[in-house]
Design an enzyme around this catalytic site. Structure first.
Site, short mmCIF file in Angstrom:
data_model
loop_
_atom_site.label_atom_id
_atom_site.label_comp_id
_atom_site.label_asym_id
_atom_site.label_seq_id
_atom_site.Cartn_x
_atom_site.Cartn_y
_atom_site.Cartn_z
CG ASP A 68 -1.79 1.12 1.28
OD1 ASP A 68 -2.41 1.49 0.28
OD2 ASP A 68 -2.00 1.84 2.35
CD GLU A 136 -3.49 -2.07 -1.01
OE1 GLU A 136 -3.95 -1.07 -1.21
OE2 GLU A 136 -3.90 -2.59 0.01
#
Length: 346
Positions: A68, A136
Protein backbone atom coordinates in the site's frame (compact mmCIF):
# COMPACT_ATOMS: atom_id res chain seq x y z
CA UNK A 1 19.31 -6.62 -17.38
CA UNK A 2 15.76 -7.68 -16.60
CA UNK A 3 15.49 -9.49 -19.94
CA UNK A 4 18.62 -11.48 -19.10
CA UNK A 5 17.08 -12.54 -15.80
CA UNK A 6 13.87 -13.56 -17.57
CA UNK A 7 15.83 -15.61 -20.11
CA UNK A 8 17.69 -17.48 -17.36
CA UNK A 9 14.51 -18.01 -15.33
CA UNK A 10 12.74 -19.35 -18.42
CA UNK A 11 15.49 -21.94 -18.85
CA UNK A 12 15.11 -22.96 -15.22
CA UNK A 13 11.31 -23.13 -15.42
CA UNK A 14 11.00 -26.80 -16.52
CA UNK A 15 13.04 -27.85 -13.49
CA UNK A 16 11.01 -25.91 -10.93
CA UNK A 17 8.47 -27.66 -8.71
CA UNK A 18 5.75 -25.00 -9.11
CA UNK A 19 5.95 -24.43 -12.83
CA UNK A 20 2.27 -23.49 -13.13
CA UNK A 21 2.53 -20.77 -10.48
CA UNK A 22 5.69 -19.37 -12.08
CA UNK A 23 4.02 -19.23 -15.48
CA UNK A 24 0.90 -17.56 -14.08
CA UNK A 25 2.93 -14.94 -12.24
CA UNK A 26 4.98 -14.25 -15.36
CA UNK A 27 1.82 -13.48 -17.31
CA UNK A 28 0.71 -11.10 -14.56
CA UNK A 29 4.00 -9.42 -13.65
CA UNK A 30 5.95 -9.59 -16.89
CA UNK A 31 8.91 -11.31 -15.22
CA UNK A 32 9.68 -14.49 -13.30
CA UNK A 33 9.86 -14.24 -9.52
CA UNK A 34 13.15 -14.86 -7.75
CA UNK A 35 11.82 -15.53 -4.27
CA UNK A 36 8.63 -17.45 -4.95
CA UNK A 37 7.78 -17.63 -1.24
CA UNK A 38 7.10 -13.89 -1.14
CA UNK A 39 4.52 -14.18 -3.91
CA UNK A 40 2.95 -17.26 -2.40
CA UNK A 41 2.51 -15.37 0.86
CA UNK A 42 1.08 -12.40 -1.05
CA UNK A 43 -1.63 -14.72 -2.37
CA UNK A 44 -2.39 -16.29 1.01
CA UNK A 45 -5.57 -14.96 2.60
CA UNK A 46 -5.88 -14.60 6.36
CA UNK A 47 -9.02 -16.76 6.44
CA UNK A 48 -6.82 -19.88 6.32
CA UNK A 49 -5.33 -18.97 9.72
CA UNK A 50 -1.97 -20.53 9.00
CA UNK A 51 1.08 -19.97 11.18
CA UNK A 52 4.81 -20.25 10.58
CA UNK A 53 7.39 -22.13 12.62
CA UNK A 54 7.45 -19.37 15.23
CA UNK A 55 3.69 -19.43 15.67
CA UNK A 56 3.09 -16.12 13.94
CA UNK A 57 0.17 -15.65 11.50
CA UNK A 58 1.13 -16.49 7.94
CA UNK A 59 -0.90 -14.43 5.47
CA UNK A 60 -0.63 -11.45 3.13
CA UNK A 61 -1.54 -8.67 5.59
CA UNK A 62 2.04 -7.50 6.23
CA UNK A 63 2.86 -7.50 2.51
CA UNK A 64 -0.42 -5.67 1.91
CA UNK A 65 0.68 -2.94 4.33
CA UNK A 66 4.03 -2.58 2.58
CA UNK A 67 2.52 -2.70 -0.90
CA UNK A 68 0.00 0.00 0.00
CA UNK A 69 2.80 2.41 0.91
CA UNK A 70 4.90 1.51 -2.16
CA UNK A 71 1.87 1.82 -4.44
CA UNK A 72 1.11 5.33 -3.15
CA UNK A 73 4.70 6.39 -3.82
CA UNK A 74 4.91 4.80 -7.27
CA UNK A 75 1.53 6.06 -8.49
CA UNK A 76 2.19 9.48 -6.99
CA UNK A 77 5.48 9.63 -8.92
CA UNK A 78 3.77 8.61 -12.16
CA UNK A 79 0.89 11.07 -11.74
CA UNK A 80 3.27 13.90 -10.85
CA UNK A 81 5.32 13.38 -14.01
CA UNK A 82 2.33 12.72 -16.29
CA UNK A 83 0.23 15.78 -15.35
CA UNK A 84 2.79 18.54 -15.46
CA UNK A 85 1.59 21.83 -14.02
CA UNK A 86 -1.53 20.43 -12.33
CA UNK A 87 -2.37 21.50 -8.80
CA UNK A 88 -1.91 19.37 -5.71
CA UNK A 89 -5.64 18.73 -5.28
CA UNK A 90 -5.97 17.34 -8.80
CA UNK A 91 -2.92 15.10 -8.35
CA UNK A 92 -4.16 13.78 -5.01
CA UNK A 93 -7.61 13.04 -6.40
CA UNK A 94 -6.17 11.24 -9.42
CA UNK A 95 -3.85 9.12 -7.30
CA UNK A 96 -6.69 8.16 -4.96
CA UNK A 97 -8.77 7.01 -7.94
CA UNK A 98 -5.94 4.81 -9.18
CA UNK A 99 -5.13 3.18 -5.84
CA UNK A 100 -8.62 2.91 -4.34
CA UNK A 101 -9.75 -0.57 -3.36
CA UNK A 102 -12.43 -0.81 -6.05
CA UNK A 103 -9.91 -0.05 -8.82
CA UNK A 104 -7.39 -2.53 -7.47
CA UNK A 105 -10.10 -5.15 -7.14
CA UNK A 106 -11.04 -4.77 -10.80
CA UNK A 107 -7.38 -4.94 -11.78
CA UNK A 108 -6.91 -8.14 -9.78
CA UNK A 109 -9.89 -9.72 -11.50
CA UNK A 110 -8.86 -8.52 -14.96
CA UNK A 111 -5.28 -9.76 -14.57
CA UNK A 112 -6.25 -13.12 -13.09
CA UNK A 113 -4.83 -12.49 -9.61
CA UNK A 114 -8.06 -13.50 -7.86
CA UNK A 115 -7.81 -17.01 -9.33
CA UNK A 116 -4.45 -17.51 -7.61
CA UNK A 117 -5.57 -16.46 -4.11
CA UNK A 118 -5.56 -19.25 -1.56
CA UNK A 119 -8.47 -18.78 0.82
CA UNK A 120 -10.90 -20.64 3.03
CA UNK A 121 -14.25 -21.70 1.62
CA UNK A 122 -15.89 -20.10 4.66
CA UNK A 123 -14.35 -16.73 4.00
CA UNK A 124 -16.76 -13.88 4.66
CA UNK A 125 -14.77 -11.38 2.65
CA UNK A 126 -15.95 -10.51 -0.83
CA UNK A 127 -13.66 -11.36 -3.74
CA UNK A 128 -13.26 -7.72 -4.80
CA UNK A 129 -11.70 -6.85 -1.45
CA UNK A 130 -9.55 -9.95 -1.45
CA UNK A 131 -8.37 -9.09 -4.94
CA UNK A 132 -7.49 -5.52 -4.02
CA UNK A 133 -5.64 -6.66 -0.92
CA UNK A 134 -3.77 -9.31 -2.90
CA UNK A 135 -2.78 -6.74 -5.53
CA UNK A 136 -1.21 -4.53 -2.85
CA UNK A 137 0.51 -7.56 -1.33
CA UNK A 138 1.95 -8.46 -4.74
CA UNK A 139 3.40 -4.95 -5.05
CA UNK A 140 4.99 -5.45 -1.64
CA UNK A 141 6.42 -8.77 -2.80
CA UNK A 142 7.80 -7.17 -5.98
CA UNK A 143 9.48 -4.48 -3.89
CA UNK A 144 11.16 -7.02 -1.62
CA UNK A 145 12.06 -9.30 -4.51
CA UNK A 146 13.12 -6.81 -7.20
CA UNK A 147 13.18 -3.32 -5.69
CA UNK A 148 11.47 0.02 -6.27
CA UNK A 149 12.35 0.30 -9.97
CA UNK A 150 10.69 -3.05 -10.67
CA UNK A 151 7.51 -1.76 -9.01
CA UNK A 152 7.66 1.36 -11.18
CA UNK A 153 8.06 -0.67 -14.39
CA UNK A 154 5.25 -3.00 -13.35
CA UNK A 155 2.81 -0.12 -12.84
CA UNK A 156 3.86 1.79 -15.93
CA UNK A 157 4.13 -1.03 -18.47
CA UNK A 158 1.69 -3.63 -17.18
CA UNK A 159 -1.01 -1.41 -15.67
CA UNK A 160 -1.12 2.13 -17.03
CA UNK A 161 0.00 1.35 -20.58
CA UNK A 162 -2.12 -1.75 -21.09
CA UNK A 163 -5.12 -1.81 -18.73
CA UNK A 164 -5.82 1.66 -17.31
CA UNK A 165 -6.07 4.90 -19.24
CA UNK A 166 -4.70 7.37 -16.74
CA UNK A 167 -6.23 10.37 -18.51
CA UNK A 168 -9.73 8.92 -18.43
CA UNK A 169 -9.36 8.01 -14.78
CA UNK A 170 -8.15 11.49 -13.89
CA UNK A 171 -11.14 13.26 -15.43
CA UNK A 172 -13.77 10.70 -14.58
CA UNK A 173 -16.19 11.28 -11.71
CA UNK A 174 -16.00 8.27 -9.41
CA UNK A 175 -17.79 9.41 -6.25
CA UNK A 176 -21.34 9.10 -7.58
CA UNK A 177 -22.89 9.63 -4.16
CA UNK A 178 -21.09 12.94 -3.74
CA UNK A 179 -22.19 13.97 -7.23
CA UNK A 180 -25.85 13.16 -6.52
CA UNK A 181 -25.71 14.94 -3.16
CA UNK A 182 -24.29 18.03 -4.86
CA UNK A 183 -27.06 17.95 -7.48
CA UNK A 184 -29.81 17.51 -4.88
CA UNK A 185 -28.52 20.35 -2.70
CA UNK A 186 -28.17 22.67 -5.68
CA UNK A 187 -31.76 21.99 -6.76
CA UNK A 188 -33.08 21.75 -3.17
CA UNK A 189 -34.34 18.24 -3.71
CA UNK A 190 -34.73 15.92 -0.75
CA UNK A 191 -32.45 12.89 -1.03
CA UNK A 192 -32.80 9.73 1.06
CA UNK A 193 -31.33 6.23 1.02
CA UNK A 194 -33.66 3.35 1.81
CA UNK A 195 -32.34 -0.09 2.70
CA UNK A 196 -34.37 -2.55 0.67
CA UNK A 197 -32.86 -5.79 1.92
CA UNK A 198 -29.81 -7.41 3.46
CA UNK A 199 -28.90 -10.97 2.54
CA UNK A 200 -25.86 -13.22 2.25
CA UNK A 201 -24.25 -14.80 -0.79
CA UNK A 202 -23.07 -18.38 -1.22
CA UNK A 203 -19.93 -17.60 0.81
CA UNK A 204 -21.98 -16.09 3.67
CA UNK A 205 -20.78 -12.61 2.73
CA UNK A 206 -23.28 -9.85 3.59
CA UNK A 207 -25.04 -8.31 0.60
CA UNK A 208 -26.77 -4.93 0.92
CA UNK A 209 -29.38 -3.38 -1.36
CA UNK A 210 -30.07 0.36 -1.06
CA UNK A 211 -32.46 2.49 -3.08
CA UNK A 212 -32.31 6.22 -3.81
CA UNK A 213 -35.43 8.24 -2.92
CA UNK A 214 -35.81 11.73 -4.43
CA UNK A 215 -38.72 13.74 -3.01
CA UNK A 216 -40.50 10.49 -2.26
CA UNK A 217 -40.02 9.25 -5.84
CA UNK A 218 -38.22 5.92 -6.04
CA UNK A 219 -34.91 6.02 -7.88
CA UNK A 220 -32.58 3.16 -8.74
CA UNK A 221 -31.46 0.43 -6.36
CA UNK A 222 -27.88 -0.71 -5.96
CA UNK A 223 -26.36 -3.92 -4.63
CA UNK A 224 -23.01 -4.24 -2.92
CA UNK A 225 -21.02 -6.02 -0.26
CA UNK A 226 -21.08 -2.92 1.93
CA UNK A 227 -23.52 -0.07 2.53
CA UNK A 228 -21.12 2.35 0.86
CA UNK A 229 -20.75 0.20 -2.24
CA UNK A 230 -24.49 -0.39 -2.61
CA UNK A 231 -25.26 3.32 -2.21
CA UNK A 232 -22.57 4.22 -4.74
CA UNK A 233 -24.09 1.83 -7.28
CA UNK A 234 -27.58 3.17 -6.60
CA UNK A 235 -26.38 6.76 -7.06
CA UNK A 236 -24.57 5.88 -10.28
CA UNK A 237 -27.67 4.32 -11.86
CA UNK A 238 -29.89 7.16 -10.58
CA UNK A 239 -27.61 9.79 -12.13
CA UNK A 240 -27.75 7.97 -15.45
CA UNK A 241 -31.53 7.79 -15.21
CA UNK A 242 -31.76 11.51 -14.47
CA UNK A 243 -29.73 12.21 -17.61
CA UNK A 244 -31.63 9.84 -19.88
CA UNK A 245 -35.24 9.98 -18.66
CA UNK A 246 -36.89 13.43 -18.69
CA UNK A 247 -40.07 11.90 -17.26
CA UNK A 248 -38.17 10.87 -14.15
CA UNK A 249 -36.87 14.41 -13.61
CA UNK A 250 -40.37 15.82 -14.16
CA UNK A 251 -41.85 13.50 -11.55
CA UNK A 252 -39.17 14.47 -9.03
CA UNK A 253 -39.69 18.20 -9.48
CA UNK A 254 -43.47 17.79 -9.50
CA UNK A 255 -43.20 16.12 -6.10
CA UNK A 256 -40.91 18.91 -4.94
CA UNK A 257 -43.41 21.56 -6.10
CA UNK A 258 -46.21 19.83 -4.23
CA UNK A 259 -44.13 19.63 -1.07
CA UNK A 260 -43.03 23.27 -1.15
CA UNK A 261 -46.60 24.36 -1.92
CA UNK A 262 -47.87 22.61 1.18
CA UNK A 263 -45.08 24.10 3.28
CA UNK A 264 -45.83 27.65 2.07
CA UNK A 265 -49.62 27.55 2.75
CA UNK A 266 -50.62 29.93 5.61
CA UNK A 267 -51.68 28.42 8.88
CA UNK A 268 -55.42 28.97 9.36
CA UNK A 269 -56.94 29.79 12.75
CA UNK A 270 -58.03 26.80 14.73
CA UNK A 271 -61.84 26.39 14.49
CA UNK A 272 -63.92 26.63 17.68
CA UNK A 273 -65.68 23.29 18.28
CA UNK A 274 -68.53 25.03 20.17
CA UNK A 275 -69.26 27.58 17.44
CA UNK A 276 -71.84 25.37 15.71
CA UNK A 277 -73.63 24.78 18.97
CA UNK A 278 -73.95 28.51 19.64
CA UNK A 279 -75.56 29.02 16.23
CA UNK A 280 -78.67 27.19 17.46
CA UNK A 281 -79.12 29.48 20.50
CA UNK A 282 -81.05 32.73 20.09
CA UNK A 283 -79.90 35.14 22.71
CA UNK A 284 -82.67 37.12 24.39
CA UNK A 285 -82.11 40.78 25.26
CA UNK A 286 -81.85 41.29 28.96
CA UNK A 287 -83.06 44.50 30.59
CA UNK A 288 -81.20 45.73 33.57
CA UNK A 289 -81.44 48.75 35.72
CA UNK A 290 -78.41 50.15 33.92
CA UNK A 291 -80.50 50.47 30.72
CA UNK A 292 -82.67 53.13 32.34
CA UNK A 293 -81.02 56.20 33.83
CA UNK A 294 -82.16 57.01 37.31
CA UNK A 295 -83.51 60.55 37.74
CA UNK A 296 -81.57 63.00 39.85
CA UNK A 297 -82.92 64.32 43.13
CA UNK A 298 -83.63 67.75 41.66
CA UNK A 299 -85.62 66.12 38.86
CA UNK A 300 -87.57 64.11 41.41
CA UNK A 301 -88.45 67.29 43.25
CA UNK A 302 -89.63 68.95 40.04
CA UNK A 303 -91.75 65.94 39.17
CA UNK A 304 -93.38 66.04 42.58
CA UNK A 305 -94.06 69.74 42.25
CA UNK A 306 -95.55 69.32 38.79
CA UNK A 307 -97.70 66.49 40.02
CA UNK A 308 -99.00 68.71 42.81
CA UNK A 309 -99.74 71.55 40.37
CA UNK A 310 -101.58 69.23 37.96
CA UNK A 311 -103.53 67.84 40.86
CA UNK A 312 -104.50 71.37 41.91
CA UNK A 313 -105.61 72.16 38.37
CA UNK A 314 -107.56 68.95 38.26
CA UNK A 315 -109.21 69.89 41.49
CA UNK A 316 -110.07 73.26 40.02
CA UNK A 317 -111.61 71.75 36.85
CA UNK A 318 -113.52 69.12 38.71
CA UNK A 319 -115.49 71.02 41.32
CA UNK A 320 -117.99 69.43 43.63
CA UNK A 321 -120.29 72.32 42.93
CA UNK A 322 -121.00 70.94 39.43
CA UNK A 323 -122.45 67.74 40.82
CA UNK A 324 -126.17 68.16 41.65
CA UNK A 325 -128.96 65.75 42.23
CA UNK A 326 -131.25 67.47 39.64
CA UNK A 327 -130.04 68.81 36.28
CA UNK A 328 -129.78 72.60 36.05
CA UNK A 329 -131.85 74.37 33.41
CA UNK A 330 -129.78 75.73 30.50
CA UNK A 331 -129.79 79.38 29.75
CA UNK A 332 -130.67 80.89 26.36
CA UNK A 333 -126.97 81.68 25.65
CA UNK A 334 -125.84 78.11 26.37
CA UNK A 335 -128.46 76.67 24.04
CA UNK A 336 -127.37 79.01 21.20
CA UNK A 337 -123.65 78.16 21.78
CA UNK A 338 -124.31 74.41 21.66
CA UNK A 339 -126.31 74.80 18.44
CA UNK A 340 -123.51 76.77 16.77
CA UNK A 341 -120.92 74.24 17.89
CA UNK A 342 -122.96 71.36 16.48
CA UNK A 343 -123.45 73.21 13.18
CA UNK A 344 -119.74 73.86 12.74
CA UNK A 345 -118.92 70.29 13.70
CA UNK A 346 -121.01 68.96 10.81
Amino acid sequence: MLNNYNFIDRIRLPFRKEKELYSSLYKILGFYPRNIQLYKQALLHKSLRRRNEKGRPLNNERLEFLGDAILDAVVGDIVFRHFEGKREGFLTNTRSKLVQRETLGRLAKEMGITRLITTSDRSTVHNSYMGGNAFEALVGAIYLDRGYEACMRFMQKRILNQIINIDKVAYKEVNFKSKLLEWSQKNRVRLEFKQVEQTKDENSSPVFVYQVILEGVEGCAGKGYSKKESQQNACKDTLQRLRREPQFIDSVFAAKTERTKMEEEPILSVPDPEADQRDFIVEQPQTTERDFPRPQKSQQKNVSANDNQSADRHDMDFSLDDITATPRAKSREEIIAEAEEAAFAE
